[in-house]
Write an enzyme that holds these catalytic residues in place. Structure first.
Site, mmCIF file in Angstrom:
data_model
loop_
_atom_site.group_PDB
_atom_site.id
_atom_site.type_symbol
_atom_site.label_atom_id
_atom_site.label_comp_id
_atom_site.label_asym_id
_atom_site.label_seq_id
_atom_site.Cartn_x
_atom_site.Cartn_y
_atom_site.Cartn_z
ATOM 1 N N CYS A 284 0.465 -1.398 0.263
ATOM 2 C CA CYS A 284 0.012 0.217 -0.387
ATOM 3 C C CYS A 284 1.023 0.961 -0.094
ATOM 4 O O CYS A 284 0.666 2.360 -0.997
ATOM 5 C CB CYS A 284 -1.064 -0.210 1.211
ATOM 6 S SG CYS A 284 -0.484 0.280 3.222
ATOM 7 N N HIS A 333 -2.541 1.025 6.677
ATOM 8 C CA HIS A 333 -3.169 1.546 5.552
ATOM 9 C C HIS A 333 -3.323 2.175 4.946
ATOM 10 O O HIS A 333 -3.463 3.946 4.965
ATOM 11 C CB HIS A 333 -3.990 0.138 5.448
ATOM 12 C CG HIS A 333 -4.648 -0.580 4.102
ATOM 13 N ND1 HIS A 333 -3.749 -0.655 3.060
ATOM 14 C CD2 HIS A 333 -5.332 0.217 2.748
ATOM 15 C CE1 HIS A 333 -4.564 -1.022 2.063
ATOM 16 N NE2 HIS A 333 -5.406 -0.259 2.065
ATOM 17 N N HIS A 345 -5.764 1.883 -4.679
ATOM 18 C CA HIS A 345 -4.518 1.444 -3.168
ATOM 19 C C HIS A 345 -4.212 0.539 -4.247
ATOM 20 O O HIS A 345 -4.648 -1.201 -4.838
ATOM 21 C CB HIS A 345 -5.223 1.103 -2.694
ATOM 22 C CG HIS A 345 -6.673 0.415 -1.672
ATOM 23 N ND1 HIS A 345 -6.848 -0.130 -1.103
ATOM 24 C CD2 HIS A 345 -7.436 0.101 -3.239
ATOM 25 C CE1 HIS A 345 -7.442 -0.810 -0.618
ATOM 26 N NE2 HIS A 345 -7.897 -0.808 -1.799
#
Length: 370
Positions: A284, A333, A345
Site C-alpha cells: 500500500c 493502510h 490502492h
C-alpha cells in the site's frame, strides 16, 4: 483337588454402568464431530481478511525497519569514512612531528649558553637559536593537534560502533517482522486451501465485481469533474490540465497530486507483494510513495510516516482526487482518493492495484500533499 467353580458373572448394576459409559463416549464423539464442522466460505473469508490485515500491519513495520536500516547503513558508512580520513590525517601529523624531533636531535643536545660561548659567529648562532625556538613552538602546536585528532577519532569510532549496534538490532527486527508476515500469509493460505476450488473461484469473482463497480464509480466522478472543469475554465488550458476530479484550481497541491494519481492509475492491475514499491509490484505505501516519486515529490515510505506529508483533511466531503487517505486506528493502510467515495490502492496479498469503496475500511483522515 482343582476347583471347577464357574466364573462370577458381572452384576446387573455393573453392566448398566458400563453400557451407560460406552453410550456416553459414543455420544461425546458424535457431538465433537458435529461441533467441528467444515467452516463456511463466509467464515473463511472473514478469518482470511483478518489475517491479511495483521500481515499488512507487520508489513508496514517491516518497511519501517527497512527504511531505518538504510539510514543507519548510510550513517555507519559516513562515520567509517570519517574514521579512515581521520586516521590518515593523524598519521601525517605524527610523521611531521617525527621529522621535527629528528631535526632537533641532529642539532645536538649541547647547553645553549656553552654553544654561544664557543660559537665563532655569535650572530649566526642567535639566528639558529631563534629558528629552533620556532620549531619548538610548532612542535607543541603539532602535539596539541595530534591530541585533538586522537580525541575526535576515538569519538567517531565510538559513534560508529553504536550505529553498528543499532544496525544489528534493526536487522533482527527486520527478520522478525518478515517471519511474522510470512506466518500470517501462510495461515491465510491454509484457510483458503480448506475451501473447494468452486468456493475460491466464487470469492475471486465477488472481489472482481466489487472492483469493477468501484472503477465505474471513479470513472463517473472523473467524467463529471472533467465536464465541470471544461465549463468553468473556458479556454483556460491550465484549468483542464489540473486533476480530472478536482476542479478547484486554487489548491496548490492539485497539479502535483494529479501527477502522482495518474502514475498510480498507470499501474492498475499490478500485483500486491509485501515490502515492494514498484514498478512491477507494490504494497500500500509502496504504491503511494512510488507514485509521488514519479511526480518528483519525495514522501516517506511507510503509511504512518506519510500522514505527515501534507495538510490533514478530516472530513471525507473535503477530499479531492489525489489526496492520500488513511485507514484503521493504527494507520497501517494508505491509498489515493479516487473521487465519488472510491479509493485507488494496493489492498493486500492476493490482489492487485485496484479501485475500491472507501467504506470497505475504517477511514481515519486524508492528507493533501503540496
Amino acid at each position: 483337588m482343582a476347583s471347577h467353580r464357574r466364573p462370577k458373572q458381572p452384576s446387573r448394576a455393573r453392566v448398566t454402568v458400563l453400557t451407560a459409559t460406552a453410550a456416553a463416549a459414543v455420544a461425546l464423539t458424535s457431538q465433537t464431530a458435529q461441533a467441528d464442522p467444515k467452516p463456511s466460505k463466509t467464515d473463511v473469508k472473514a478469518k482470511v481478511d483478518k489475517l491479511y490485515e495483521e500481515a499488512e500491519k507487520a508489513t508496514e513495520k517491516l518497511n519501517g525497519a527497512k527504511e531505518q536500516q538504510g539510514k543507519l547503513q548510510k550513517q555507519v558508512d559516513n562515520l567509517q569514512d570519517k574514521v579512515a580520513r581521520g586516521q590518515d590525517e593523524l598519521n601525517d601529523l605524527r610523521d611531521d612531528l617525527g621529522s621535527v624531533a629528528s631535526a632537533q636531535y641532529r642539532s645536538g643536545g649541547m647547553d645553549p649558553a656553552l654553544q654561544l660561548f664557543l660559537s665563532s659567529d655569535p650572530d649566526d648562532y642567535l639566528d639558529k637559536a631563534s629558528a629552533l625556538d620556532q620549531i619548538g613552538t610548532k612542535q607543541t602546536e603539532a602535539i596539541n593537534e595530534i591530541q585533538g585528532k586522537q580525541r575526535a577519532l576515538a569519538q567517531q569510532r565510538k559513534e560508529a560502533q553504536e550505529k553498528l549496534g543499532d544496525l544489528a538490532d534493526t536487522r533482527e527486527v527486520l527478520g522478525s517482522k518478515k517471519r511474522e508476515v510470512q506466518t500470517k500469509l501462510g495461515d491465510a493460505q491454509k484457510l483458503l486451501n480448506s475451501l473447494t476450488a468452486q468456493e475460491r473461484a466464487a470469492l475471486k469473482a465477488e472481489e472482481a465485481r466489487e472492483a469493477e463497480k468501484a472503477k465505474e464509480a471513479a470513472d463517473r466522478a472523473a467524467d463529471t469533474a472533467e465536464k465541470a472543469a471544461s465549463t468553468n475554465g473556458g479556454d483556460d488550458r491550465a484549468s483542464r490540465d489540473t486533476d480530472r476530479a478536482d476542479v478547484s484550481e486554487s489548491k496548490p497541491s492539485s497539479g502535483r497530486a494529479s501527477s502522482a494519481y495518474a502514475a498510480a492509475q498507470s499501474v492498475l492491475g499490478k500485483p500486491y507483494i509485501y515490502g515492494t514499491s514498484g514498478p512491477n509490484s507494490f504494497d500500500c505505501s509502496g504504491l503511494t510513495s512510488w507514485a509521488f516519486a514519479q511526480a518528483n515529490i519525495s514522501i516517506p515510505r511507510t503509511s504512518q510516516a506519510q500522514t505527515g506529508a501534507g495538510a490533514r483533511i478530516n472530513s471525507q466531503s473535503d477530499l479531492q482526487v489525489g489526496d492520500l487517505v488513511f485507514f484503521y486506528s493504527d494507520l497501517h493502510h494508505v491509498g489515493f482518493y479516487a473521487g465519488n467515495g472510491q479509493v485507488l490502492h494496493a489492498p493486500r496479498t492476493g490482489t492487485v492495484v485496484r479501485y475500491e469503496s472507501i467504506d470497505n475500511m475504517p477511514y481515519q483522515f486524508g492528507v493533501r500533499v503540496g
